[in-house]
Enzyme design. Structure first.
Site, PDB file in Angstrom:
ATOM      1  N   SER A   1       0.823  -1.217   0.000  1.00 23.04           N
ATOM      2  CA  SER A   1       0.000   0.000   0.000  1.00 23.04           C
ATOM      3  C   SER A   1       0.856   1.265   0.000  1.00 23.04           C
ATOM      4  O   SER A   1       0.343   2.354  -0.246  1.00 23.04           O
ATOM      5  CB  SER A   1      -0.947  -0.001   1.204  1.00 23.04           C
ATOM      6  OG  SER A   1      -0.206  -0.055   2.399  1.00 23.04           O
ATOM      7  N   HIS A   2       2.146   1.161   0.306  1.00 23.04           N
ATOM      8  CA  HIS A   2       3.017   2.344   0.288  1.00 23.04           C
ATOM      9  C   HIS A   2       4.199   2.162  -0.653  1.00 23.04           C
ATOM     10  O   HIS A   2       5.212   2.850  -0.516  1.00 23.04           O
ATOM     11  CB  HIS A   2       3.466   2.697   1.713  1.00 23.04           C
ATOM     12  CG  HIS A   2       2.339   3.243   2.522  1.00 23.04           C
ATOM     13  ND1 HIS A   2       1.424   2.434   3.150  1.00 23.04           N
ATOM     14  CD2 HIS A   2       1.935   4.517   2.745  1.00 23.04           C
ATOM     15  CE1 HIS A   2       0.514   3.189   3.746  1.00 23.04           C
ATOM     16  NE2 HIS A   2       0.801   4.446   3.519  1.00 23.04           N
TER      17      HIS A   2
ATOM     18  N   ALA B   1      -1.686   3.093  11.715  1.00 17.28           N
ATOM     19  CA  ALA B   1      -2.592   4.219  11.522  1.00 17.28           C
ATOM     20  C   ALA B   1      -3.479   4.351  12.755  1.00 17.28           C
ATOM     21  O   ALA B   1      -3.699   3.371  13.484  1.00 17.28           O
ATOM     22  CB  ALA B   1      -3.457   3.966  10.287  1.00 17.28           C
TER      23      ALA B   1
ATOM     24  N   GLU C   1      -4.730   0.808   2.584  1.00 18.36           N
ATOM     25  CA  GLU C   1      -5.273  -0.559   2.579  1.00 18.36           C
ATOM     26  C   GLU C   1      -6.692  -0.557   1.997  1.00 18.36           C
ATOM     27  O   GLU C   1      -7.093  -1.493   1.315  1.00 18.36           O
ATOM     28  CB  GLU C   1      -5.301  -1.137   4.004  1.00 18.36           C
ATOM     29  CG  GLU C   1      -3.939  -1.257   4.670  1.00 18.36           C
ATOM     30  CD  GLU C   1      -3.036  -2.267   3.994  1.00 18.36           C
ATOM     31  OE1 GLU C   1      -3.548  -3.210   3.363  1.00 18.36           O
ATOM     32  OE2 GLU C   1      -1.805  -2.098   4.084  1.00 18.36           O
TER      33      GLU C   1
ATOM     34  N   ARG D   1       6.668  -9.753  10.443  1.00 12.21           N
ATOM     35  CA  ARG D   1       6.162 -10.061   9.094  1.00 12.21           C
ATOM     36  C   ARG D   1       7.020  -9.356   8.041  1.00 12.21           C
ATOM     37  O   ARG D   1       7.415  -9.949   7.039  1.00 12.21           O
ATOM     38  CB  ARG D   1       4.704  -9.577   8.986  1.00 12.21           C
ATOM     39  CG  ARG D   1       4.049  -9.728   7.631  1.00 12.21           C
ATOM     40  CD  ARG D   1       2.753  -8.917   7.567  1.00 12.21           C
ATOM     41  NE  ARG D   1       2.995  -7.490   7.689  1.00 12.21           N
ATOM     42  CZ  ARG D   1       3.246  -6.672   6.669  1.00 12.21           C
ATOM     43  NH1 ARG D   1       3.251  -7.126   5.445  1.00 12.21           N
ATOM     44  NH2 ARG D   1       3.473  -5.381   6.873  1.00 12.21           N
TER      45      ARG D   1
HETATM   46  P1  NDP Z   1      -1.271  -2.722  10.299  1.00  7.61           P
HETATM   47  O1  NDP Z   1      -2.550  -2.723  11.021  1.00  7.61           O
HETATM   48  O2  NDP Z   1      -1.096  -3.616   9.136  1.00  7.61           O
HETATM   49  O3  NDP Z   1      -0.082  -3.047  11.302  1.00  7.61           O
HETATM   50  C1  NDP Z   1       0.171  -2.210  12.403  1.00  7.61           C
HETATM   51  C2  NDP Z   1       1.343  -2.706  13.207  1.00  7.61           C
HETATM   52  O4  NDP Z   1       0.925  -3.864  13.934  1.00  7.61           O
HETATM   53  C3  NDP Z   1       2.548  -3.148  12.376  1.00  7.61           C
HETATM   54  O5  NDP Z   1       3.707  -2.726  13.020  1.00  7.61           O
HETATM   55  C4  NDP Z   1       2.415  -4.666  12.332  1.00  7.61           C
HETATM   56  O6  NDP Z   1       3.651  -5.347  12.158  1.00  7.61           O
HETATM   57  C5  NDP Z   1       1.839  -4.936  13.705  1.00  7.61           C
HETATM   58  N1  NDP Z   1       1.100  -6.171  13.782  1.00  7.61           N
HETATM   59  C6  NDP Z   1       0.156  -6.635  12.924  1.00  7.61           C
HETATM   60  N2  NDP Z   1      -0.329  -7.816  13.354  1.00  7.61           N
HETATM   61  C7  NDP Z   1       0.319  -8.104  14.503  1.00  7.61           C
HETATM   62  C8  NDP Z   1       0.268  -9.176  15.423  1.00  7.61           C
HETATM   63  N3  NDP Z   1      -0.555 -10.211  15.226  1.00  7.61           N
HETATM   64  N4  NDP Z   1       1.073  -9.147  16.500  1.00  7.61           N
HETATM   65  C9  NDP Z   1       1.907  -8.107  16.701  1.00  7.61           C
HETATM   66  N5  NDP Z   1       2.022  -7.069  15.873  1.00  7.61           N
HETATM   67  C10 NDP Z   1       1.224  -7.063  14.784  1.00  7.61           C
HETATM   68  O7  NDP Z   1      -0.894  -1.206   9.831  1.00  7.61           O
HETATM   69  P2  NDP Z   1      -1.882  -0.034   9.421  1.00  7.61           P
HETATM   70  O8  NDP Z   1      -2.809  -0.555   8.390  1.00  7.61           O
HETATM   71  O9  NDP Z   1      -2.445   0.619  10.608  1.00  7.61           O
HETATM   72  O10 NDP Z   1      -0.859   0.996   8.719  1.00  7.61           O
HETATM   73  C11 NDP Z   1      -0.193   0.610   7.524  1.00  7.61           C
HETATM   74  C12 NDP Z   1       0.832   1.626   7.114  1.00  7.61           C
HETATM   75  O11 NDP Z   1       0.212   2.803   6.630  1.00  7.61           O
HETATM   76  C13 NDP Z   1       1.796   2.091   8.192  1.00  7.61           C
HETATM   77  O12 NDP Z   1       3.100   1.783   7.729  1.00  7.61           O
HETATM   78  C14 NDP Z   1       1.600   3.594   8.298  1.00  7.61           C
HETATM   79  O13 NDP Z   1       2.791   4.331   8.508  1.00  7.61           O
HETATM   80  C15 NDP Z   1       1.054   3.912   6.931  1.00  7.61           C
HETATM   81  N6  NDP Z   1       0.251   5.138   6.952  1.00  7.61           N
HETATM   82  C16 NDP Z   1       0.775   6.289   6.423  1.00  7.61           C
HETATM   83  C17 NDP Z   1       0.044   7.467   6.442  1.00  7.61           C
HETATM   84  C18 NDP Z   1       0.624   8.746   5.917  1.00  7.61           C
HETATM   85  O14 NDP Z   1      -0.049   9.772   5.983  1.00  7.61           O
HETATM   86  N7  NDP Z   1       1.831   8.799   5.423  1.00  7.61           N
HETATM   87  C19 NDP Z   1      -1.307   7.509   6.964  1.00  7.61           C
HETATM   88  C20 NDP Z   1      -1.734   6.261   7.559  1.00  7.61           C
HETATM   89  C21 NDP Z   1      -0.979   5.120   7.524  1.00  7.61           C
HETATM   90  P3  NDP Z   1       3.983  -6.103  10.755  1.00  7.61           P
HETATM   91  O15 NDP Z   1       4.243  -5.005   9.789  1.00  7.61           O
HETATM   92  O16 NDP Z   1       5.139  -6.971  11.039  1.00  7.61           O
HETATM   93  O17 NDP Z   1       2.734  -6.890  10.400  1.00  7.61           O
END
Ligand code: NDP
Length: 333
Positions: free
Chosen positions: A46-47, A179, A187, A307
């Site tokens: 997504s990024h 987020a 997403e 992951r």
């Molecule tokens: P996710 O909900 O996919 O994941 C959030 C965090 O939780 C990650 O660090 C992930 O690690 C961790 N995680 C997920 N599942 C588990 C688990 N079962 N146990 C432990 N940790 C877990 O992310 P979002 O959808 O909330 O955000 C996605 C991206 O979007 C981010 O990188 C964010 O910076 C970006 N974003 C950017 C914006 C901008 O304005 N520039 C605005 C909003 C979001 P892992 O990656 O290892 O799964």
């Protein structure tokens, strides 16, 4: 959905060349291409390349200056301000990072407000280098209104991600990045592109009715995660990345945005802490490992970031499967 396998190097060249052909110089293009490539390598599509048309749109409309030279100014011994002068965030961050690290290693804790930037990427790629340098890192940024404040009906907050990194002596740094909406907008865009429905409780349509259709939610708004608790975190991000540092709140960023589909001008707040200067220089690393191990004893748990690290080690040799829909869009540019 058809896909093409691309090496990490090919993804980087495609991103960099596309940006250069739309007016970026090599430095600005290289910094954005690094960010896009890291996202693809870690499986954060997504990024990754999906964002390239948005980056290009801002260059075409003149909103972003692809040849900007960010300036770094020390506002206090532990405050390093970076003014991007309208560049994409990755280049501004690259200019400020060493100064933030140095200030944190001198003062114990340091902040880096970034102003005049256009942020369109994942935060973990920005915090991980801080943690890999042996420091705790924190970052947050706002966007344009996409999330409804608890109890309200209209989007006010951006999806406002927060990211926290913890250095580890014998393993990859622990970095979580999330987020403050139930789901990142990127997403939701991916779900729309791939024709998936969203889980219940992610967002509402333009009339404020609950919807699981990603296209309707993109026209409407997202909900904060955890109800009023996530809503307060989104509010904190607005204050840190906007009010505190002299940059815009999400609603102000939208007011002055030209709607070209790329990132608006806004701010970002970063912080670094040297764990060796907070009172447990000899013990903090092992102590934290004890805590992580205690958590990981429980089946089903994992560290955030695991992951991504797994994907990174796989894609290094196997490459990345990139959607042909995205590649066609990039070729059309
Ligand atoms: P996710 O909900 O996919 O994941 C959030 C965090 O939780 C990650 O660090 C992930 O690690 C961790 N995680 C997920 N599942 C588990 C688990 N079962 N146990 C432990 N940790 C877990 O992310 P979002 O959808 O909330 O955000 C996605 C991206 O979007 C981010 O990188 C964010 O910076 C970006 N974003 C950017 C914006 C901008 O304005 N520039 C605005 C909003 C979001 P892992 O990656 O290892 O799964």
């Amino acid at each position: 959905m058809s896909e093409t396998n691309m090496s990490i190097e090919a993804i980087h060249s495609l991103a960099k060349e596309t940006l250069i052909s739309h007016g970026c110089d090599a430095e600005n293009a290289g910094a954005v291409a690094d960010t896009i490539t890291r996202a693809e390598a870690d499986g954060c599509h997504s990024h990754g390349l999906m964002r390239l048309p948005g980056y290009v749109a801002t260059l075409k409309s003149g909103k972003v200056n692809g040849t900007a030279r960010p300036t770094v100014k020390k506002l206090a011994p532990a405050v390093v301000q970076v003014n991007g002068h309208n560049c994409f965030a990755p280049y501004a961050l690259a200019q400020g990072r060493a100064h933030l690290i140095e200030a944190a290693k001198t003062c114990g804790i340091a902040a880096m407000p970034l102003i005049g930037i256009h942020h369109f990427s994942a935060l973990w790629a920005e915090v991980e280098p801080i943690a890999d340098a042996g420091l705790l890192g924190f970052a947050c940024t706002s966007y344009k209104p996409a999330v409804i404040p608890a109890g309200g009906t209209k989007a006010l907050y951006g999806t406002n991600p927060i990211c926290f990194g913890w250095p580890r002596k014998n393993g990859p740094s622990m970095v979580f990045d999330q987020a403050s909406s139930v789901m990142a907008r990127g997403e939701v865009m991916l779900a729309a592109r791939e024709g998936h429905t969203l889980p219940e409780g992610v967002g509402v349509d333009a009339e404020g009715n609950a919807s699981t259709d990603p296209n309707e939610v993109l026209k409407g708004a997202l909900l904060a995660f955890g109800g009023y608790k996530g809503s307060s975190i989104a509010m904190m991000v607005e204050l840190l990345a906007g009010g505190l540092i002299g940059e815009s709140f999400s609603f102000e960023a939208a007011e002055r945005d030209n709607g070209d589909g790329g990132p608006p001008q806004g701010g970002e707040f970063m912080m670094a802490i040297d764990p060796n200067l907070l009172g447990d220089a000899d013990g903090w690393a092992e102590h934290a490992e004890r805590f992580f191990n205690k958590m990981l004893e429980q089946d089903g748990t994992r560290l955030p970031g695991q992951r991504r690290h797994h994907n990174r080690s796989e894609t290094k040799t196997k490459g990345v499967a990139v959607s042909d829909i995205i590649l066609d869009k990039i070729r059309a540019l």
